[in-house]
Design a protein around this motif. Structure first.
Motif, mmCIF file in Angstrom:
data_model
loop_
_atom_site.group_PDB
_atom_site.id
_atom_site.type_symbol
_atom_site.label_atom_id
_atom_site.label_comp_id
_atom_site.label_asym_id
_atom_site.label_seq_id
_atom_site.Cartn_x
_atom_site.Cartn_y
_atom_site.Cartn_z
ATOM 1 N N UNK A 174 49.179 3.311 -28.341
ATOM 2 C CA UNK A 174 49.229 1.941 -28.876
ATOM 3 C C UNK A 174 50.063 1.904 -30.157
ATOM 4 N N UNK A 175 49.890 2.901 -31.008
ATOM 5 C CA UNK A 175 50.683 2.978 -32.239
ATOM 6 C C UNK A 175 52.157 3.188 -31.961
ATOM 7 N N UNK A 176 52.468 3.996 -30.953
ATOM 8 C CA UNK A 176 53.862 4.214 -30.582
ATOM 9 C C UNK A 176 54.475 2.928 -30.024
ATOM 10 N N UNK A 177 53.706 2.183 -29.237
ATOM 11 C CA UNK A 177 54.190 0.898 -28.716
ATOM 12 C C UNK A 177 54.475 -0.073 -29.853
ATOM 13 N N UNK A 178 53.554 -0.149 -30.795
ATOM 14 C CA UNK A 178 53.754 -1.036 -31.948
ATOM 15 C C UNK A 178 55.030 -0.650 -32.683
ATOM 16 N N UNK A 195 46.929 -5.900 -42.590
ATOM 17 C CA UNK A 195 47.790 -6.701 -43.447
ATOM 18 C C UNK A 195 49.215 -6.159 -43.491
ATOM 19 N N UNK A 196 49.397 -4.864 -43.269
ATOM 20 C CA UNK A 196 50.734 -4.291 -43.177
ATOM 21 C C UNK A 196 51.424 -4.806 -41.920
ATOM 22 N N UNK A 197 50.709 -4.786 -40.809
ATOM 23 C CA UNK A 197 51.275 -5.284 -39.551
ATOM 24 C C UNK A 197 51.572 -6.782 -39.675
ATOM 25 N N UNK A 198 50.658 -7.527 -40.274
ATOM 26 C CA UNK A 198 50.869 -8.972 -40.443
ATOM 27 C C UNK A 198 52.099 -9.243 -41.310
ATOM 28 N N UNK A 199 52.284 -8.474 -42.369
ATOM 29 C CA UNK A 199 53.442 -8.661 -43.249
ATOM 30 C C UNK A 199 54.737 -8.319 -42.513
ATOM 31 N N UNK A 200 54.716 -7.267 -41.719
ATOM 32 C CA UNK A 200 55.904 -6.904 -40.946
ATOM 33 C C UNK A 200 56.217 -7.965 -39.896
ATOM 34 N N UNK A 201 55.184 -8.456 -39.228
ATOM 35 C CA UNK A 201 55.389 -9.503 -38.226
ATOM 36 C C UNK A 201 56.015 -10.732 -38.871
ATOM 37 N N UNK A 236 59.644 -10.229 -39.731
ATOM 38 C CA UNK A 236 60.505 -10.163 -38.554
ATOM 39 C C UNK A 236 60.437 -11.420 -37.690
ATOM 40 N N UNK A 237 59.605 -12.374 -38.103
ATOM 41 C CA UNK A 237 59.474 -13.610 -37.333
ATOM 42 C C UNK A 237 58.753 -13.412 -36.012
ATOM 43 N N UNK A 238 57.809 -12.470 -35.984
ATOM 44 C CA UNK A 238 57.058 -12.179 -34.767
ATOM 45 C C UNK A 238 55.680 -12.824 -34.813
ATOM 46 N N UNK A 239 55.159 -13.133 -33.666
ATOM 47 C CA UNK A 239 53.806 -13.659 -33.543
ATOM 48 C C UNK A 239 52.824 -12.497 -33.457
ATOM 49 N N UNK A 240 51.749 -12.570 -34.224
ATOM 50 C CA UNK A 240 50.715 -11.541 -34.132
ATOM 51 C C UNK A 240 50.103 -11.526 -32.729
ATOM 52 N N UNK A 241 49.920 -12.691 -32.128
ATOM 53 C CA UNK A 241 49.369 -12.760 -30.773
ATOM 54 C C UNK A 241 50.264 -12.013 -29.790
#
Length: 86
Positions: free
Chosen positions: A13-17, A61-67, A70-75
């Motif tokens: 899962x981490x590699x996919x992210x 919060x790191x993933x949310x900040x990166x999303x 990058x203009x990505x949706x967390x969903x």
């Protein structure tokens, strides 16, 4: 405190992210790692570790900040990182 070893599924899962974030960064006009990291408020080394899977469980919060950077949706990120049973 001793950290419990990650399961193979957690590592995958981490590699996919990491792959998703790297692909999004490269697709957004080839933004540099340093540019995206600065926009997210993290170090370029932290982003490098996430993208390469060496940090397979980054903080929410790191993933949310990166999303956001990058203009990505967390969903969308969650849906694309979920492992489907074989």
């Amino acid at each position: 405190m001793v950290r419990t070893p990650l399961t193979p599924e957690e590592r995958e899962r981490g590699e996919r992210l990491g792959r998703l974030l790297r692909e999004a960064r490269e697709a957004s006009a080839g933004r540099s790692m340093a540019d995206v990291a600065a926009a997210a408020g993290i170090s370029a080394e932290t982003l490098r570790k996430i993208e390469t899977g060496r940090a397979p469980t980054p903080a929410f919060f790191t993933v949310a900040a990166l999303a956001s950077a990058l203009g990505l949706s967390m969903d969308d990120l969650v849906a694309r990182c979920v492992l489907t049973p074989a």
